[in-house]
Write a protein that holds these residues in place. Structure first.
Motif, PDB file in Angstrom:
ATOM      1  N   ARG A 122     -32.868 -38.709  29.410  1.00 39.78           N
ATOM      2  CA  ARG A 122     -31.929 -37.825  30.106  1.00 39.78           C
ATOM      3  C   ARG A 122     -30.564 -37.820  29.413  1.00 39.78           C
ATOM      4  NH1 ARG A 122     -32.189 -39.771  35.187  1.00 39.78           N
ATOM      5  NH2 ARG A 122     -33.534 -38.146  36.050  1.00 39.78           N
ATOM      6  N   ASP A 123     -30.071 -39.014  29.031  1.00 34.10           N
ATOM      7  CA  ASP A 123     -28.765 -39.078  28.371  1.00 34.10           C
ATOM      8  C   ASP A 123     -28.783 -38.396  27.012  1.00 34.10           C
ATOM      9  OD1 ASP A 123     -27.705 -40.374  30.487  1.00 34.10           O
ATOM     10  OD2 ASP A 123     -27.287 -42.264  29.467  1.00 34.10           O
ATOM     11  N   ALA A 124     -29.870 -38.587  26.258  1.00 31.78           N
ATOM     12  CA  ALA A 124     -29.977 -37.943  24.940  1.00 31.78           C
ATOM     13  C   ALA A 124     -29.977 -36.428  25.081  1.00 31.78           C
ATOM     14  CB  ALA A 124     -31.246 -38.410  24.239  1.00 31.78           C
ATOM     15  N   ILE A 166     -35.947 -33.447  38.044  1.00 32.36           N
ATOM     16  CA  ILE A 166     -36.862 -34.567  38.224  1.00 32.36           C
ATOM     17  C   ILE A 166     -36.698 -35.116  39.642  1.00 32.36           C
ATOM     18  CG2 ILE A 166     -37.561 -36.841  37.402  1.00 32.36           C
ATOM     19  CD1 ILE A 166     -38.041 -34.645  35.372  1.00 32.36           C
ATOM     20  N   LYS A 167     -37.779 -35.094  40.404  1.00 25.98           N
ATOM     21  CA  LYS A 167     -37.737 -35.619  41.763  1.00 25.98           C
ATOM     22  C   LYS A 167     -37.807 -37.142  41.742  1.00 25.98           C
ATOM     23  CE  LYS A 167     -39.922 -31.546  43.826  1.00 25.98           C
ATOM     24  NZ  LYS A 167     -41.060 -31.058  44.638  1.00 25.98           N
ATOM     25  N   LEU A 170     -33.657 -48.315  23.458  1.00 27.13           N
ATOM     26  CA  LEU A 170     -33.268 -48.634  24.830  1.00 27.13           C
ATOM     27  C   LEU A 170     -31.900 -48.057  25.204  1.00 27.13           C
ATOM     28  CD1 LEU A 170     -34.402 -52.371  24.962  1.00 27.13           C
ATOM     29  CD2 LEU A 170     -35.522 -50.425  26.031  1.00 27.13           C
ATOM     30  N   SER A 171     -31.334 -47.224  24.332  1.00 29.57           N
ATOM     31  CA  SER A 171     -30.044 -46.606  24.633  1.00 29.57           C
ATOM     32  C   SER A 171     -29.904 -45.308  23.852  1.00 29.57           C
ATOM     33  CB  SER A 171     -28.901 -47.548  24.272  1.00 29.57           C
ATOM     34  OG  SER A 171     -27.655 -46.893  24.372  1.00 29.57           O
ATOM     35  N   ALA A 172     -29.570 -44.237  24.569  1.00 28.23           N
ATOM     36  CA  ALA A 172     -29.331 -42.961  23.904  1.00 28.23           C
ATOM     37  C   ALA A 172     -27.988 -42.962  23.196  1.00 28.23           C
ATOM     38  CB  ALA A 172     -29.382 -41.826  24.931  1.00 28.23           C
ATOM     39  N   ILE A 173     -27.091 -43.856  23.615  1.00 27.38           N
ATOM     40  CA  ILE A 173     -25.759 -43.938  23.016  1.00 27.38           C
ATOM     41  C   ILE A 173     -25.781 -44.779  21.749  1.00 27.38           C
ATOM     42  CG2 ILE A 173     -23.377 -44.697  23.423  1.00 27.38           C
ATOM     43  CD1 ILE A 173     -23.878 -44.193  26.398  1.00 27.38           C
ATOM     44  N   ASP A 174     -26.589 -45.827  21.746  1.00 27.57           N
ATOM     45  CA  ASP A 174     -26.703 -46.713  20.589  1.00 27.57           C
ATOM     46  C   ASP A 174     -28.183 -46.960  20.287  1.00 27.57           C
ATOM     47  OD1 ASP A 174     -26.390 -48.507  18.572  1.00 27.57           O
ATOM     48  OD2 ASP A 174     -25.117 -49.902  19.666  1.00 27.57           O
ATOM     49  N   PRO A 175     -28.846 -46.008  19.647  1.00 26.37           N
ATOM     50  CA  PRO A 175     -30.298 -46.122  19.423  1.00 26.37           C
ATOM     51  C   PRO A 175     -30.708 -47.191  18.415  1.00 26.37           C
ATOM     52  CG  PRO A 175     -29.427 -44.189  18.306  1.00 26.37           C
ATOM     53  CD  PRO A 175     -28.309 -44.733  19.137  1.00 26.37           C
ATOM     54  N   LEU A 230     -36.890 -32.926  25.938  1.00 24.39           N
ATOM     55  CA  LEU A 230     -36.025 -33.321  24.823  1.00 24.39           C
ATOM     56  C   LEU A 230     -36.568 -32.786  23.502  1.00 24.39           C
ATOM     57  CD1 LEU A 230     -33.548 -34.890  23.876  1.00 24.39           C
ATOM     58  CD2 LEU A 230     -34.974 -36.941  23.739  1.00 24.39           C
ATOM     59  N   ALA A 231     -37.881 -32.845  23.338  1.00 29.15           N
ATOM     60  CA  ALA A 231     -38.498 -32.308  22.120  1.00 29.15           C
ATOM     61  C   ALA A 231     -38.286 -30.796  22.029  1.00 29.15           C
ATOM     62  CB  ALA A 231     -39.985 -32.635  22.109  1.00 29.15           C
ATOM     63  N   GLU A 232     -38.432 -30.113  23.164  1.00 28.77           N
ATOM     64  CA  GLU A 232     -38.241 -28.656  23.215  1.00 28.77           C
ATOM     65  C   GLU A 232     -36.789 -28.291  22.913  1.00 28.77           C
ATOM     66  OE1 GLU A 232     -39.046 -24.937  26.348  1.00 28.77           O
ATOM     67  OE2 GLU A 232     -39.036 -27.023  27.056  1.00 28.77           O
TER      68      GLU A 232
END
Length: 470
Positions: A136-138, A163-164, A219-224, A178-180
């Motif tokens: 979601r963050d990415a 997303i429910k 484990l992190s979209a900010i620091d991959p 994300l891929a799309e």
């Protein structure tokens, strides 16, 4: 500061960053040596970019050290960041450390031909996330940066799915989105660059990470680049590892930065190569069991280096290894390609059987049967999953005899001094937690920190030498 200015030559920085400046176009650049001296003071006193400039603005000793008059203005804090990443980083920041080591050699401060190796860890500048949070963050960060720079494309980008709560396939839905989104950005902006390229590359890495959904990969979209690592069987961390080589005089000769999950022993050759490139002769290496792999021992033997390294039967194995399995020395377990660790171990075979004895690590079969990477790893219908190392102590009889000698016991006592150096790096100069994000920036932070503690040690060694000769 007077002593530092007198003993240490900072002019090497001009040649190091020359290729990253244009000599004929653009406004005159700030003096590279001035900026590097500011970075040195920043690490020495563990300050942020903003705080460093604020302090230097009113501290006359700082201004004198960097070569400014009291009435002169200082560069903006953003200049420190640009110089650190785009000048030092582009020029090869490793040369910064080599330069100060060579100065120590030229001054006769390094006489030992022994190198001590060890690693320490640094916590990431971001928190670890679950797969849905990473995805979601990415997606948010990529969507936001595209809209910021190309507002007219907002309606052409795919919308983020709703997303429910507790939705079973939430991660897979977000992974598909994300891929799309990444494909759409590449199509709409084929000549993307800058922050868009950075966020797009992170999105691609996350989509292609097979271990993401099992919470063992990114484990992190900010620091991959940050990874989950182990300090012991029960203590873990999220961040990076700094692998360090140091002389007995406590001069750091090499630093290699990796994700937190990396194997210490695999960095041995690079640390040795960096150390030799400074001009230091290496006749002996002191390290813990993580560096006692047979390839490392063979490398030392080929270079006629005496290994003062305790053997660990786990890393001296016969036969072929299954690709992707690694042994973690600190936690004493094996990690599979999916990131799961073994739950117990046992020795099989009689003590009298010699080479047939094996150390067997057992994995949780329930996790293995649900693993997305089980094909080719877990046999159909298997009741357990194991990974074995054949104990080959007989093949290392000569080294075992040396390990039991008084010489070995005396020399191995020198190893703890590198732990004191690790503590200095972390406690006084900010290496406990990453100040920046990404492996590239973490490498710069680690090298600048090592440079700074080397300068401190250089001043002490110089003072001792002068006192002795007086």
């Amino acid at each position: 500061m007077c002593k530092i200015n007198e003993v240490v030559d900072f002019t090497f920085i001009h040649d190091l960053v020359r290729s990253s400046y244009c000599e004929y176009y653009g406004r005159p650049a700030n003096e590279p040596e001035l900026l590097f001296r500011l970075l040195f003071l920043q690490v020495l006193y563990n300050l942020s970019d903003e705080r460093m400039i604020q302090e230097a603005q009113v501290n006359l000793a700082y201004k004198w050290f960097i070569g400014l008059n009291p009435e002169d203005t200082l560069p903006a804090p953003s200049q420190l960041s640009r110089f650190r990443n785009h000048r030092l980083g582009a020029a090869g920041v490793d040369e910064v450390l080599r330069s100060v080591v060579r100065q120590c050699i030229e001054k006769g401060l390094v006489k030992s031909k022994t190198i001590i190796m060890d690693s320490t860890h640094t916590l990431a500048a971001s928190q670890k996330q679950k797969p849905l949070g990473v995805l979601r963050d990415a997606a948010k960060r990529l969507f936001r940066v595209v809209v910021k720079k190309h507002s007219k494309l907002e309606k052409k980008l795919p919308r983020m799915p709703v997303i429910k709560k507790e939705q079973e396939n939430a991660e897979k839905v977000m992974l598909h989105y994300l891929a799309e989104l990444g494909e759409a950005v590449e199509t709409l902006i084929p000549d993307h660059e800058g922050s868009i390229s950075e966020k797009l590359q992170i999105a691609k890495r996350i989509v292609e990470d097979e271990r993401l959904l099992s919470q063992k990969g990114i484990l992190s979209a900010i620091d991959p680049d940050a990874r989950f690592g182990w300090k012991s069987y029960t203590k873990s961390f999220f961040g990076y590892k700094e692998h360090i080589a140091m002389t007995e005089e406590e001069i750091i000769t090499a630093v290699e930065v990796t994700g937190g999950s990396s194997d210490d022993g695999k960095q041995f050759k690079e640390l040795l190569s960096q150390t030799i490139s400074t001009g230091i002769e290496v006749h002996e290496i002191i390290a813990d069991t993580a560096y006692s792999g047979k390839d490392n021992l063979a490398e030392m033997k080929s270079k006629k280096i005496q290994p003062v390294v305790p053997l660990n039967p786990v890393v001296h194995n016969g036969g072929s290894r299954q690709e992707g399995f690694t042994y973690n020395k600190d936690a004493d377990f094996v990690i599979c390609p999916a990131g799961q660790n073994s739950v117990r171990k046992a020795v099989q075979g009689s003590k009298k059987s010699g080479d047939s004895r094996s150390l067997v690590f057992y994995f949780d079969i329930h996790k293995c049967t649900a693993c997305p990477l089980k094909e080719g790893c877990l046999k159909p219908g298997a009741k357990n999953k194991t990974y074995s190392f054949r104990i080959m102590a007989e093949h290392y009889k000569e080294h075992i005899e040396f390990e039991n000698s008084e010489v070995f016991q005396e020399r191995i006592r020198r190893r703890p001094i590198i732990e004191h150096k690790n503590a200095e790096l972390k406690r006084y100069h900010g290496l406990t937690r990453a100040k920046y994000r990404g492996l590239f920036r973490m490498q710069i932070q680690a090298i600048l920190t090592a440079f700074t503690v080397n300068v401190k040690r250089m001043i002490k060694l110089q003072a001792k030498m002068e006192a002795t000769s007086a």
